[in-house]
Design an enzyme around this catalytic site. Structure first.
Site, PDB file in Angstrom:
ATOM      1  N   TRP A 127     -10.309  15.541 -17.386  1.00 39.77           N
ATOM      2  CA  TRP A 127     -10.638  14.799 -16.380  1.00 39.77           C
ATOM      3  C   TRP A 127     -11.170  15.646 -14.992  1.00 39.77           C
ATOM      4  O   TRP A 127     -10.487  16.401 -14.705  1.00 39.77           O
ATOM      5  CB  TRP A 127      -9.584  13.721 -15.846  1.00 39.77           C
ATOM      6  N   ASP A 208      -0.230  14.877 -18.260  1.00 39.40           N
ATOM      7  CA  ASP A 208      -0.873  13.699 -17.601  1.00 39.40           C
ATOM      8  C   ASP A 208      -0.762  12.678 -18.356  1.00 39.40           C
ATOM      9  O   ASP A 208      -1.743  12.652 -19.304  1.00 39.40           O
ATOM     10  CB  ASP A 208      -2.102  14.271 -16.897  1.00 39.40           C
ATOM     11  N   ALA A 210      -1.746   8.733 -18.156  1.00 41.26           N
ATOM     12  CA  ALA A 210      -2.244   7.741 -17.221  1.00 41.26           C
ATOM     13  C   ALA A 210      -2.467   6.229 -18.072  1.00 41.26           C
ATOM     14  O   ALA A 210      -3.164   5.421 -17.531  1.00 41.26           O
ATOM     15  CB  ALA A 210      -3.564   8.357 -16.454  1.00 41.26           C
ATOM     16  N   LYS A 243      -3.255   1.847 -14.689  1.00 43.52           N
ATOM     17  CA  LYS A 243      -4.301   1.138 -15.746  1.00 43.52           C
ATOM     18  C   LYS A 243      -3.322   0.234 -16.164  1.00 43.52           C
ATOM     19  O   LYS A 243      -3.840  -0.797 -16.693  1.00 43.52           O
ATOM     20  CB  LYS A 243      -4.804   2.248 -16.899  1.00 43.52           C
TER      21      LYS A 243
HETATM   22  N1  PMP Z   1      -5.075  11.304 -14.884  1.00 45.31           N
HETATM   23  C1  PMP Z   1      -6.224  11.006 -15.682  1.00 45.31           C
HETATM   24  C2  PMP Z   1      -6.298  11.523 -16.972  1.00 45.31           C
HETATM   25  C3  PMP Z   1      -7.034   9.794 -15.400  1.00 45.31           C
HETATM   26  O1  PMP Z   1      -7.982   9.380 -16.079  1.00 45.31           O
HETATM   27  C4  PMP Z   1      -6.912   9.043 -13.930  1.00 45.31           C
HETATM   28  C5  PMP Z   1      -7.353   7.843 -13.709  1.00 45.31           C
HETATM   29  N2  PMP Z   1      -8.650   7.892 -13.775  1.00 45.31           N
HETATM   30  C6  PMP Z   1      -5.524   9.547 -13.318  1.00 45.31           C
HETATM   31  C7  PMP Z   1      -4.797  10.567 -13.902  1.00 45.31           C
HETATM   32  C8  PMP Z   1      -4.891   9.110 -12.025  1.00 45.31           C
HETATM   33  O2  PMP Z   1      -5.399   7.580 -11.660  1.00 45.31           O
HETATM   34  P1  PMP Z   1      -4.851   6.951 -10.516  1.00 45.31           P
HETATM   35  O3  PMP Z   1      -4.649   8.130  -9.242  1.00 45.31           O
HETATM   36  O4  PMP Z   1      -5.970   5.917  -9.928  1.00 45.31           O
HETATM   37  O5  PMP Z   1      -3.660   6.410 -10.701  1.00 45.31           O
END
Ligand code: PMP
Length: 394
Positions: A127, A208, A210, A243
């Site tokens: 990401w 991570d 998510a 999500k």
């Molecule tokens: N890690 C990954 C791999 C993601 O794809 C995302 C969202 N695009 C996030 C973390 C963090 O998302 P948010 O800050 O919107 O909770």
């Protein structure tokens, strides 16, 4: 003073969103931004979230500050959701954060406090916000091979080989499930080998996670994170509720640090609260309260799980429809990898030129590295995408 500023690199995905909005074509398809969309293209508020909000609105008697670490009840439900009973709670420190991004940022800041020389190792690709924040924090960064552009699966041998360069005390960032941007994931057995390798290097994992619940199911998607947590003395886990609860704009996430014992967990907890204080003081509360309300109430929880399951299955059905359509058009199974990928994304594995051609000729927007948001499709747009892929000569 402001004349001293210079243009910061634009976020490619946000730039693509703007380009999509400006496209006048009715039949345009947005496979860019990482937001779940239902068959009508809406990102709905989940039923359980609506009900939890109604209850909070009716019952909340104060908007006074909560603690620097957020509400301990939120930490408890999230630790249980992500880790199950894998780790005893006295080894876990946790702070609520503004989204998963906030959790990643706070994790990196904690690493920097503990050891500013530690290199953070990222999958190639990952990401884009990972390297962006690490660069901004001026921390050492390395990458390990991850995606095999021929098989569109994981380049496992390359990954293990590259992890051989990780030094003691370095940090290896691993995606808990539903790898973004590729959709390609390690098998359970491969993850066990990665855990052994990272341990052999005396490095520390930063997970991570998510997309728990977007791949194979809530517990199935947590399996790798639980195995990692159980496999190390020290480990960091950055979790997003954006999500799986569909509460993107509420900015709800949590950072967990697993320490060797209760004393070190308490020290990590004190440092994490300190870092929250320096960066924003108190974390956002509303989304965390919604999540806590849902996870503490048997009925709401069941309904949330059911809707999440519908969401997950709709993405799997779209994947299968796309694979079937591509099989029909090409008379080959060379796109079957799309059915093996998990989560919201798949990397098609083609060039930026063909991605651009598909955009210009068909109004289909995917990220330049050929990442497609499967949830941006519906039954009608799948055949359009399949035709575009084949016509472009992918
Ligand atoms: N890690 C990954 C791999 C993601 O794809 C995302 C969202 N695009 C996030 C973390 C963090 O998302 P948010 O800050 O919107 O909770």
């Amino acid at each position: 003073m402001f004349e001293k500023l210079y243009q910061q690199p634009a976020d490619k995905i946000l730039a693509l969103m703007a380009q999509f909005r400006a496209d006048p074509r009715d039949e345009k398809v947005d496979l860019g931004v990482g937001v779940y969309k239902d068959a009508s293209g809406n990102t709905p508020v989940m039923r359980a979230v609506k009900e939890a909000e109604r209850r909070i609105l009716a019952n909340q008697s104060t908007k006074s500050y909560v603690g620097l670490a957020g509400d301990p009840a939120f930490s408890d439900v999230m630790i249980k959701l992500v880790l199950g009973d894998t780790i005893t709670h006295d080894r876990i420190a946790a702070v609520a954060t503004p989204g998963g991004t906030g959790a990643i940022r706070q994790a990196l800041e904690l690493i920097k406090l503990a050891d500013p020389t530690a290199t953070i190792w990222l999958s190639n690709p990952t990401w884009p916000n990972h390297p962006s924040i690490i660069k901004y924090l001026d921390m050492p960064m390395g990458t390990y091979r991850y995606f095999d552009n021929d098989t569109r699966g994981v380049d496992f041998d390359g990954m293990i080989e590259d992890l051989g360069a990780v030094a003691a005390g370095d940090v290896v960032l691993l995606h808990g499930c539903c790898h973004n941007p590729t959709g390609a994931n390690l098998t359970e057995d491969q993850m066990a080998q990665v855990i052994a390798k990272v341990n052999a290097q005396s490095a520390i994992p930063l997970v991570d996670i998510a997309y728990q619940g977007f791949g194979d199911g809530l517990d199935e998607d947590a399996q790798a994170t639980r195995a990692i947590a159980a496999g190390f003395e020290n480990c960091l886990i950055a979790t997003s509720c954006s999500k799986n609860f569909g509460i993107y704009r509420e900015r709800t996430g949590i950072l967990m640090a697993i320490a060797k014992d209760a004393d070190q967990a308490a020290l990590a907890q004190q440092n994490m609260s300190f870092l929250n204080r320096q960066n924003f003081s108190f974390p956002p509360d509303h989304g965390a309260r919604v999540v806590t309300t849902i996870l503490q109430d048997a009925e709401l929880r069941l309904d949330w799980e059911a809707e999440l399951e519908e969401t997950r299955n709709s993405m799997l059905a779209l994947r299968q429809q796309l694979v079937d359509e591509l099989k029909r058009l090409t008379n080959s199974d060379r796109f079957d990898f799309l059915a093996h990928h998990r989560g919201m994304f798949s990397r098609l594995g083609t060039t930026p030129e063909l991605v651009e051609k598909i955009r210009v000729d068909h109004g289909i927007y995917m990220v330049g590295d050929s990442r497609m948001n499967i949830a941006g499709l519906n039954e009608k747009s799948v055949p359009v995408l399949a035709k575009a892929i084949v016509e472009a000569g992918v």
